[in-house]
Write an enzyme that holds these catalytic residues in place. Sequence first.
Site, PDB file in Angstrom:
ATOM      1  N   ASP A 443       0.913  -1.234   0.117  1.00 11.93           N
ATOM      2  CA  ASP A 443       0.034   0.018  -0.043  1.00 11.93           C
ATOM      3  C   ASP A 443       0.726   1.213   0.129  1.00 11.93           C
ATOM      4  OD1 ASP A 443      -2.517  -1.280   0.182  1.00 11.93           O
ATOM      5  OD2 ASP A 443      -2.450  -1.628   2.363  1.00 11.93           O
ATOM      6  N   ASP A 752      -4.611  -2.948   4.977  1.00 10.20           N
ATOM      7  CA  ASP A 752      -4.856  -2.531   6.211  1.00 10.20           C
ATOM      8  C   ASP A 752      -6.497  -2.557   6.169  1.00 10.20           C
ATOM      9  OD1 ASP A 752      -5.613  -0.451   4.442  1.00 10.20           O
ATOM     10  OD2 ASP A 752      -4.408   1.000   5.380  1.00 10.20           O
ATOM     11  N   ASP A 756      -9.441  -5.681   1.897  1.00 12.62           N
ATOM     12  CA  ASP A 756      -8.025  -6.318   1.807  1.00 12.62           C
ATOM     13  C   ASP A 756      -7.894  -7.942   1.997  1.00 12.62           C
ATOM     14  OD1 ASP A 756      -7.250  -4.035   0.600  1.00 12.62           O
ATOM     15  OD2 ASP A 756      -6.417  -3.179   2.390  1.00 12.62           O
TER      16      ASP A 756
END
Length: 1026
Positions: A443, A752, A756
């Site tokens: 990310d 997070d 996901d």
Amino acid sequence: MSSLIPANLSCTSIQMHPSTLNKNKKRWHSAFSTIYCSRAFEKIFNNPKKSSKISPISSNRVIIDILKVHSFFYNVYQSSLTKIVKEKSLDQLNELGGVQGVATSLYTDVHNGINGEDDEDILRRIEAFGNNTYHKPPKKGFFHFVWEAFKDPTIAILLVCAALSLGFGIKENGPKEGWYDGGSIFVAVFLVISVSAISNFRQNRQFEKLSKVSSNIQVEVVRNGRRQKISVFEIVVGDVVCLKIGDQVPADGLFLEGHSLRVDESSMTGESDHLEVDHNQNPFLISGTKVADGYGQMLITSVGMNTTWGEMMSSVSRDSNEKTPLQSRLNKLTSAIGRVGLAVAFLVLVVLLVRYFTGHTKDANGNKEYNGSKTKADDVINSMVKIIAAAVTIVVVAIPEGLPLAVTLTLAYSMKRMMVDQAMVRKLSACETMGSATTICTDKTGTLTLNRMTVTKFWLGKDSVEKDGYISITSNVLKLLHQAMSLNTTGSVYRSTNCGSEGLEFSGSPTEKAILSWAVEGLNMDMERVKQNHSILHVEAFNSEKKRSGVLMKKNADNSIHVHWKGAAEMILAMCSHYYDLEGEVIVLDHSDRRRFDEIIQGMAASSLRCIAFAHDQISETNNDNGEIQETLQEKNLILLGIVGLKDPCRPGVKKAVEDCQYAGVRIRMITGDNVFTARAIATECGILRPNHDEANDGLVVEGVEFRNYTDEERMEKVDKIVVMARSSPFDKHLMVKCLKERGHVVAVTGDGTNDAPALKEADIGLSMGIQGTEVAKESSDIVILDDNFASVATVLSWGRCVYNNIQKFIQFQLTVNVAALVINFVAAISAGEVPLTAVQLLWVNLIMDTLGALALATERPTKDLMDKPPVGRTEPLITNIMWRNLLSQALYQISVLLTLQFRGESIFNVSEKVNDTLIFNTFVLCQVFNEFNARKLERKNVFEGIQRNKLFLGIIGMTVILQVVMVEFLKRFANTERLNWGQWGACIGIAAASWPIGWIVKCIPVPNKPVFTYLKWKNIKSICK
């Protein structure tokens, strides 16, 4: 108060807790109990038939169930609170006065929570209702592991042999000297069992500690009107807990307020459908369930063992004996070597028995041990026991049971050290798999960046408004901006008593906090006043797929209805048909204006700013035909209020971490929800992309929708090239991980959010974020990065390689000992009819190479050269050509030297047979000590590099040498040795030390990259060594 007391016809409940009552309160409770019991007796005697139907007990007996009550909470029962949520009973809840009635009984302010600064109040709540922990199954004690060690069949056979040897020895030579042979085997077996049990016991305790840390999640509560994070174990009954998407409900409770709150109860009920939580139909929240959508606040009514989750978890024990893929491969290797050892031991047994019964075995005086019928039965049995003990001991040495132990030790050690390095391992297999990772999908926000956002740009219409110009914003636009930021948010503002700017505290996500901070301090927004003047009718919560959130609200002053949207700038812009200019006028958004706004957004994004836009409209009707509020908000013809740019600087050291990973042959790919310009700018800043490079033309940068719309063939063809994916959804991330795995990559993924979870599960290694990560993401992951820092991901990579490398070192060391011991004993038994190393000596060697060797070699820390190599990959064999070269050369040297000593040692050193056997034993042990240094470095010639940092290795080497001196010089009877003089010690050390230059020379010999067994068509051998 009577409505709060359950009426039970056959079982009267009186709540008492004597330890918490003072004298006056005891009198009050005594009077209350008397009156309550009298009513119960009267009811039973007045309705005897009804009572008899309920209970089979005769009517002349009454059951009084005395429950605990706390003097402070005398008008509320834990049993009632527990029952309401478990049974989801609206009737019982209404009897208690609804959610507000329960809150009043628990002395909770539904808006400000409990008084978190009053320690006595917290203790009273814990005393009355318990704490938020559950009873765990009893821990495995030390003797459990001792018993496990005793279950080893070879140990059992050795103990039988030791008992027989002890019995015959005492019978033959008396108690004074007859116990030595059997007793020494007993002591040696005891040492092996003790060390193994202690080691396993300590690792089990280590895993339990890590398990406790992993379950200690942080929960957001409201206390004294202030949002704060506390440990889940510190939650008490009466607490007001804030919930958002991805959170796990920490205890049983009731819904207070919120919007679009849906929970996933599949972990408790097995139902996959998400359940809506509201005030009217379902205000019940069960611990252990997950928030699937929306946000809200709940009142805690039951904690710990009074919840369904607590009852369930108390009966579940977490198994710390999880078998990792590498352990499974090592078990196969151990079994294969064990079979070879059994075959050799059987041959040795047959040869020794044949030689004994044919009269070829002689005692210390040179006389035949077996003379047919002249030999006593006791002597025959005693000799048989010694032969069997020798054969069994060969099996003990041959079976490398230290391999699984080495994996456990290195995993436990690395897990402990990784906690210090901000990585918490949830699944053991991730430690070793991470070392094989070929690509990391990361990310952006919070991982590559600091996640400390600040508003640095604000555009009103087509004009950029600087901080000094905020006062020029017209009042009508300013009011709308205040509405947008106060009502369309999951954050909050807490103002302390001093009311200064220092007394402001903002909570929520980093984006929400940045916007609220800017609005309060820059635009003079009073969030509390705005909330008082408006009512929220409906909310569409933000999620990573929609990338926007909306709110439908009513202005209390004139009952006008407004809709506000906030989200990704280009998406909000697409929903707008007008915009406010600097003078507060509404302007039609034509084609040229739209192009100008696109340029503004792209310009901010190219400066690494996250662009958030606000839009608004006043609407006339919100009710459908049934008079209910519509749950879909207007998404077209909105008026653009403004655009803000948020700066989130890159983390210090992230560029170096990215370069280290790339140098180690690991490809870094950034997957983000930001637009393509922001993504490209951040990727370049972090070193993922090279500056001044046309990435779009090379296919390095794509948008999620583009990747999604590729055909399967196009996707598989292009996925290897992609380095940055912008505007991606969780589905895109999952799809990319799947494609990369199909291309043969070992994929690590950071995540997070709740959405996901599929990508984290699909990946070979799922890495969730400890600070911003939701509980759903953490549960789906293998490793939790506690500081959300990409540098910690690079550290995990180096630890993964270290685990794999440490195990390879130990395999090389142990197989060298196995090969040498088997060949020496087999050749000596076939040719000379005797085994040069006794059972006790072989058990001592087994202790050195199994437990002590594992401790010494499995606790090496990561070195820089580990990151200089390419990833291992999926198909790399466990025993490489380099390891075969090293171990075979050392084993051949040891075999040649020790067999020379076996057949020519007496004449070379001019010593007796007993001293020569001691020389063989001493040289063999010292060879392993010196070879342990060689095993530290599989490829490097300098085996002493960094040795001063591994105090445990030096300590174990020192302890081994000291114990060997004691064995030879002071435990003659126990170890069946003779004292050696200085010259003989020097000869043993010299022979053993020669393994260092041999190791240096051997490492100069090149080996092919292709595994050696691929040149042979031995499928079974190849499968064993993989």
